[in-house]
Design a protein around this motif. Structure first.
Motif, PDB file in Angstrom:
ATOM      1  N   GLU A 201       0.816  -1.209   0.000  1.00  0.00           N
ATOM      2  CA  GLU A 201       0.000   0.000   0.000  1.00  0.00           C
ATOM      3  C   GLU A 201       0.855   1.266   0.000  1.00  0.00           C
ATOM      4  N   MET A 202       2.154   1.111   0.249  1.00  0.00           N
ATOM      5  CA  MET A 202       3.080   2.234   0.261  1.00  0.00           C
ATOM      6  C   MET A 202       4.459   1.684  -0.092  1.00  0.00           C
ATOM      7  N   ASP A 203       5.230   2.435  -0.854  1.00  0.00           N
ATOM      8  CA  ASP A 203       6.552   1.940  -1.212  1.00  0.00           C
ATOM      9  C   ASP A 203       7.549   2.216  -0.091  1.00  0.00           C
ATOM     10  N   PHE A 204       8.590   1.407  -0.056  1.00  0.00           N
ATOM     11  CA  PHE A 204       9.578   1.483   1.010  1.00  0.00           C
ATOM     12  C   PHE A 204      10.304   2.826   1.023  1.00  0.00           C
ATOM     13  N   TYR A 205      10.575   3.384  -0.149  1.00  0.00           N
ATOM     14  CA  TYR A 205      11.319   4.637  -0.210  1.00  0.00           C
ATOM     15  C   TYR A 205      10.544   5.765   0.470  1.00  0.00           C
ATOM     16  N   THR A 206       9.225   5.773   0.327  1.00  0.00           N
ATOM     17  CA  THR A 206       8.422   6.814   0.979  1.00  0.00           C
ATOM     18  C   THR A 206       8.587   6.751   2.491  1.00  0.00           C
ATOM     19  N   LEU A 207       8.538   5.523   3.027  1.00  0.00           N
ATOM     20  CA  LEU A 207       8.734   5.358   4.472  1.00  0.00           C
ATOM     21  C   LEU A 207      10.120   5.826   4.884  1.00  0.00           C
ATOM     22  N   LEU A 208      11.132   5.452   4.110  1.00  0.00           N
ATOM     23  CA  LEU A 208      12.503   5.835   4.416  1.00  0.00           C
ATOM     24  C   LEU A 208      12.672   7.356   4.350  1.00  0.00           C
ATOM     25  N   HIS A 209      12.067   7.979   3.342  1.00  0.00           N
ATOM     26  CA  HIS A 209      12.155   9.424   3.170  1.00  0.00           C
ATOM     27  C   HIS A 209      11.528  10.159   4.353  1.00  0.00           C
ATOM     28  N   LYS A 210      10.335   9.739   4.744  1.00  0.00           N
ATOM     29  CA  LYS A 210       9.655  10.395   5.858  1.00  0.00           C
ATOM     30  C   LYS A 210      10.356  10.141   7.186  1.00  0.00           C
ATOM     31  N   PHE A 211      10.932   8.945   7.321  1.00  0.00           N
ATOM     32  CA  PHE A 211      11.673   8.638   8.542  1.00  0.00           C
ATOM     33  C   PHE A 211      12.876   9.566   8.678  1.00  0.00           C
TER      34      PHE A 211
END
Length: 223
Positions: A201-211
Motif C-alpha cells: 500500500e506504500m513503497d519502502f522509499y516513501t517510508l525511508l524518506h519520511k523517517f
C-alpha cells in the motif's frame, strides 16, 4: 542459591570496584558503552536472585509449574504438573526424584528440575508487537520444519526499526495473538506504516524518506 547470595554479598561489601579489577562481563548484544564493572554485575546478580526467592511466596493470581527432566532428553519435560504454591511444587519434585533414587535402573540417571511461576489471565512475559514480513512456508524437509517466525518492530524510545531474532518468548508462533488497530498501543502506531509497506500500500522509499525527515507521525494520518 541462598548460600551463593550470601557469598556474593560478602564479596561486594568487602571489596571496592578497583579491587574487583577491570575485568567485566560482556553483554550478549551491544558495545563497550553497555559494560558494567564486575562488582556492579555481582550486586545486580544478588538483587535478581533475591527477587526470585521472594517471588516464591507471592501466590495471588499465579500458578507454579513443576517439571523433572532426564538430562539426556534435551530439555523435554517429564510429568509437568501445576500447583497453587511453591512449597507444593517443591514437594512434588522431591517425590519424583525419590522415585528415581529408589529404582535400581534409574538411580544413576542424571536429572534436573525446574519450577516456573506463571501469572494467570495475562502474559507472564513482556508483550511485544510486530509485523509478519511474509507468509510462513512449510519446508519440504521434515527435519527443518520449525514454529518460529521473526517479527518486524519499531522501538520508539530510540527511533529504531528492528526485528525479533530467535528469542523463544518473542518468536514462537504458537504464542502469537492477533492485535486489532484499536488494541495497538500509542507507542506502537508506526507498525501500521510497516504493515502498509509489506502489503504494497506504500513503497519502502516513501517510508525511508519520511523517517529521515522525522515525519513518521504525520504519515499515520494516511492510515
Amino acid at each position: 542459591m541462598e548460600e551463593k547470595i550470601e557469598a556474593l554479598q560478602y564479596l561486594a561489601n568487602r571489596y571496592t570496584a578497583d579491587e574487583f579489577k577491570e575485568e567485566t562481563i560482556w553483554p550478549l548484544y551491544g558495545d563497550e558503552r553497555d559494560l558494567s564493572s564486575f562488582r556492579e554485575v555481582v550486586i545486580e546478580t544478588v538483587r535478581i536472585w533475591k527477587e526470585a526467592l521472594e517471588a516464591r511466596f507471592e501466590t495471588e493470581g499465579t500458578v507454579f509449574e513443576a517439571s523433572l527432566c532426564e538430562q539426556e532428553c534435551s530439555g523435554q519435560r517429564k510429568n509437568c504438573q501445576y500447583f497453587s504454591s511453591y512449597e507444593k511444587a517443591w514437594e512434588y519434585l522431591l517425590k519424583e526424584k525419590q522415585e528415581y533414587l529408589d529404582d535400581e535402573d534409574l538411580k544413576y540417571v542424571k536429572t534436573f528440575a525446574s519450577i516456573e511461576r506463571i501469572k494467570m489471565d495475562f502474559p507472564h512475559v513482556e508483550v511485544h508487537y510486530g509485523i509478519f514480513s511474509g507468509e510462513w512456508k512449510k519446508t519440504e524437509e521434515p527435519w527443518r520444519i520449525h514454529m518460529f517466525a521473526s517479527l518486524e518492530m519499531y522501538i520508539e524510545e530510540r527511533a529504531d526499526f528492528d526485528y525479533t531474532d530467535g528469542d523463544p518468548y518473542w518468536d514462537d508462533v504458537l504464542g502469537f495473538s492477533f492485535c486489532t488497530d484499536e488494541e495497538l498501543p500509542e507507542n506502537e502506531q508506526v507498525l501500521k506504516l510497516i504493515r502498509a509497506v509489506r502489503k504494497g500500500e506504500m513503497d519502502f522509499y516513501t517510508l525511508l524518506h519520511k523517517f529521515g525527515r522525522g515525519e513518521l507521525k504525520q504519515m499515520l494520518k494516511w492510515f
